[in-house]
Design a protein around this motif. Structure first.
Motif, PDB file in Angstrom:
ATOM      1  N   ILE A 261       7.777  -7.035 -30.395  1.00 22.16           N
ATOM      2  CA  ILE A 261       8.497  -5.313 -30.225  1.00 22.16           C
ATOM      3  C   ILE A 261      10.176  -6.038 -30.700  1.00 22.16           C
ATOM      4  CG2 ILE A 261       6.634  -4.810 -28.331  1.00 22.16           C
ATOM      5  CD1 ILE A 261       9.474  -5.015 -25.796  1.00 22.16           C
TER       6      ILE A 261
ATOM      7  N   MET B 265       8.819   0.400 -31.396  1.00 17.60           N
ATOM      8  CA  MET B 265       9.191   0.907 -29.662  1.00 17.60           C
ATOM      9  C   MET B 265       9.290   2.599 -30.183  1.00 17.60           C
ATOM     10  SD  MET B 265       7.808  -0.970 -27.410  1.00 17.60           S
ATOM     11  CE  MET B 265       7.916   0.052 -25.974  1.00 17.60           C
TER      12      MET B 265
ATOM     13  N   ALA C 213       7.649  -4.037 -20.978  1.00 18.69           N
ATOM     14  CA  ALA C 213       7.292  -4.337 -21.951  1.00 18.69           C
ATOM     15  C   ALA C 213       6.021  -5.709 -22.107  1.00 18.69           C
ATOM     16  CB  ALA C 213       8.369  -4.125 -23.562  1.00 18.69           C
TER      17      ALA C 213
END
Length: 152
Positions: free
Chosen positions: A21, A64, A89
């Motif tokens: 991410i 994100m 996450a």
């Protein structure tokens, strides 16, 4: 993959391949007139960087939503909140977390963050639509992409 419905539907089908991410860290401060334009410009540039990184690494990363915070806030509280994002996450199969920012004050809190901070000097001003700016952004994105790949 971006934080949009169609990409998230695709992510659910291929989540074993998406292990990273990227979280843009974006400051704002409405109370400081002198910094408004500079802050807005840096947000625009960081958004461009983020989108280009996602485009280069599609299928492997999830971009994100940006983490917005008051520029003069204490980083301890912000780090705590950010680490909650990362904890959530990691319920998915995300292994790597990268925070990207132009704000050098994050460097002091880097050790407490549950991820890797990628800080680079901010572009103070300019026109995002010039050929020179696009070339510079592409060159920096290529370097960032290589750095992220080195963690894999």
């Amino acid at each position: 993959m971006k934080w949009i419905k169609s990409d998230l539907e695709q992510y659910k089908q291929a989540k074993e391949y998406v292990d990273t991410i990227v979280v843009p860290l974006i400051p704002f401060q409405l109370s400081q007139d002198d910094d408004l334009e500079k802050s807005a410009f840096q947000r625009e540039v960081l958004s461009l960087f983020s989108k280009e990184i996602e485009k280069e690494l599609t299928g492997r990363i999830m971009l994100m939503p940006s983490y917005n915070y008051l520029k003069n806030s204490t980083k301890d509280n912000e780090v705590e909140r950010i680490n909650e994002w990362v904890k959530d996450a990691k319920q998915q199969p995300f292994i790597h977390t990268f925070f990207i920012t132009f704000d050098s004050t994050w460097k002091k809190s880097e050790q407490a963050m549950e991820g890797t901070l990628l800080w680079f000097p901010g572009i103070q001003s300019g026109d995002l639509h010039t050929k020179e700016m696009n070339t510079m952004i592409r060159e920096q994105v290529a370097q960032i992409v290589d750095l992220i790949r080195s963690y894999w």
